[in-house]
Write an enzyme that holds these catalytic residues in place. Sequence first.
Site, short mmCIF file in Angstrom:
data_model
loop_
_atom_site.label_atom_id
_atom_site.label_comp_id
_atom_site.label_asym_id
_atom_site.label_seq_id
_atom_site.Cartn_x
_atom_site.Cartn_y
_atom_site.Cartn_z
N CYS A 1 2.38 -0.47 16.07
CA CYS A 1 3.39 -0.79 15.04
C CYS A 1 4.11 0.27 14.38
O CYS A 1 3.43 1.21 14.66
CB CYS A 1 2.54 -1.80 14.20
SG CYS A 1 1.40 -1.17 13.28
N HIS B 1 0.50 -1.30 0.53
CA HIS B 1 0.10 0.21 0.32
C HIS B 1 1.21 1.15 -0.29
O HIS B 1 2.14 1.35 0.36
CB HIS B 1 -0.61 -0.42 0.84
CG HIS B 1 0.05 0.21 2.54
ND1 HIS B 1 0.10 -1.64 3.32
CD2 HIS B 1 0.47 0.96 3.14
CE1 HIS B 1 1.03 -1.12 4.21
NE2 HIS B 1 0.88 0.67 4.71
#
Length: 670
Positions: free
Chosen positions: A190, A65
Amino acid sequence: MSEMITPELVDLDLSADSKEEAARSLATRMRELGRITDLDGFLADVAAREAQMPTGLEGGIGIPHCRSAHVSAPTLAFGRAPAGIDFGAPDGPADLVFLIAAPAGADDAHLTILSSLARRLMRPEFVGALRSARTPAQAAALIAGDPEPTPAPAPTPASDPAPATAPTAAPAEPAAPAGDRFAVVAVTSCPTGIAHTYMAAESLTRAAAEAGIDITVETQGSAGFTKLTPEQIAAADAVVFAHDVPVRDRARFAGKPTVDTGVKAGINRAAELLAEARDKAARGEVESHAPTPVERTGEEADGYGARLRTWLMSGVSYMVPFVAAGGLLIALAFAIGGYEINTAPSVAEHFVWTEAASWAALLFQTGGLAFGFLVPVLAGYIAYGMADRPGLVPGFVGGAVAVTINAGFLGGLIAGLIAGGTVLAVQRIRIPTPLRGIMPVVVLPLIGSAVTAFLMFLVIGKPVASLQQALTDWLSGLSGANAIILGVILGLMMCFDLGGPLNKVAYAFAVGGLATPNEGSMKVMAAVMAAGMVPPLAMALATTVRGRLFSKAERENGKAAWFLGASFISEGAIPFAAADPLRVIPASMVGGAVTGALSMAFECTLRAPHGGIFVLPLTGNPLLYLIAIAAGTLTTTALVVLLKGTRRTSGPAQPPAAREAGAAEVAAAA
């Protein structure tokens, strides 16, 4: 989601030998539908994102992405690769590939797609249905969330390590613990802040439900987060950290049994982590990290005054580098080209490489641009200090409005508080789970900016602008006793905490006046800078003339204090104040007051906000300005030597332990 994926964007027999080929194949479908304007440019952006961190997830999933200027509309393409494609996941190649394309700057769409998809990828039935879909239309409907009937989910292959405890819903506020139910709070994070963050939160939530454990998860995504409340943390029996980046404000969890692991363990081993947390709680193992005063500042337990000071200091601390850079550039421009340089034409239209005036104009115009950020940065980071990243956009917008309506420094302060308060208020509203992923990047900035701009433009801004103008006029008319009294007050503030809150408030007041320079504001700037130079210069002089009153380390610090003081770095006196606060700080304040009063009395002015003695050419009445600094320095030096000499003649020298206690006292005060 249905507008982002269509059957034409689905390839159920994706044939590719590498992730680059897979991305090109799916991106070609996007280009054919007009979703991408430049295929190679888009693929370069995909590769750049992939280079930051592999996008392969456990369970045979790849999610390449990126945001790209070559994307015309948020788009999702899906490919099923029977042979598998390596996307860097530790458990092997991916057979399900999702290519996500978002227009540059479209954080809302990008994060919405990622967080929604991440949640559903934790559902075995969703993944199984994708693997068994017979037509592109079925697959597109599944991904888009179409409620039409879909094929029965196929059993997850034995080689698929997708967690068996995947949740079906995002973290929700749990009911209050009943009876002896075990309660856990968790933090997931994350590097990208979306996919793994939410997948770990989902997995932990589902595993806790199956184990009869109450859990509340704080997802520290890249676009901000909503903190667990002190009450939720206090009620928890244990803490689980599943993170690949540092846990923000970790000190909140001190004293709790803690399981600390990577975010992928939170996805794949959620049940084990919760069992480990229960075991640690039973054994009484606790997190050893204790909160420091800095980490505690601004928490709910602090008083409003302490939190307000922290928020304001956040804005000022981020503003100061803009002040230093912009101010020194302007100062250099004046030194090279004279004061007339402010009327020079734009260097973008007229620049002669061999003319000093052109270079001076370049410096002046660059410094002016940096100065233009002062109020927006101040407001933006006040809001940031209150509400974390979601407060930045409303704060900057409010600061820009303050500049537009000439509300100045005061307007920036108020705009930052309004923006941060608005975001905090909206965050208290209970939000449906599917919307939580877009709250920090869409809803909070949108509502915060709209409310802040409305209040600043139509309600608060005009009175503040009038007050700012009145303050400017008052400064312009300062003379005689009034100016001297103001100089005394500013000098005391600059020397009280040597770079601490009061020092920064006085400095910010002076810099704010330079945004609309006039005779009065330039007098204030001169007094503030002169007073701020006094403490380190005085300590340097005292260690030179009466070195025996100081330790060897202090004498060494005194050598550096000459340069620090001359550069207007008040913090150069901190080592001396830390060692002997009851003598150094009062003496510094007296000297600062003398310098501030004399600078005002001599009607000294200064156009530069930083630089100390090195911007003397930009000072009005420079000789008298030096006399004011010298008078304050001599006053503080004489008082320090007198007080330290009295200490030595009246009793034994202060022992090291006492000096350490004094240092601790100053640190606590600051």
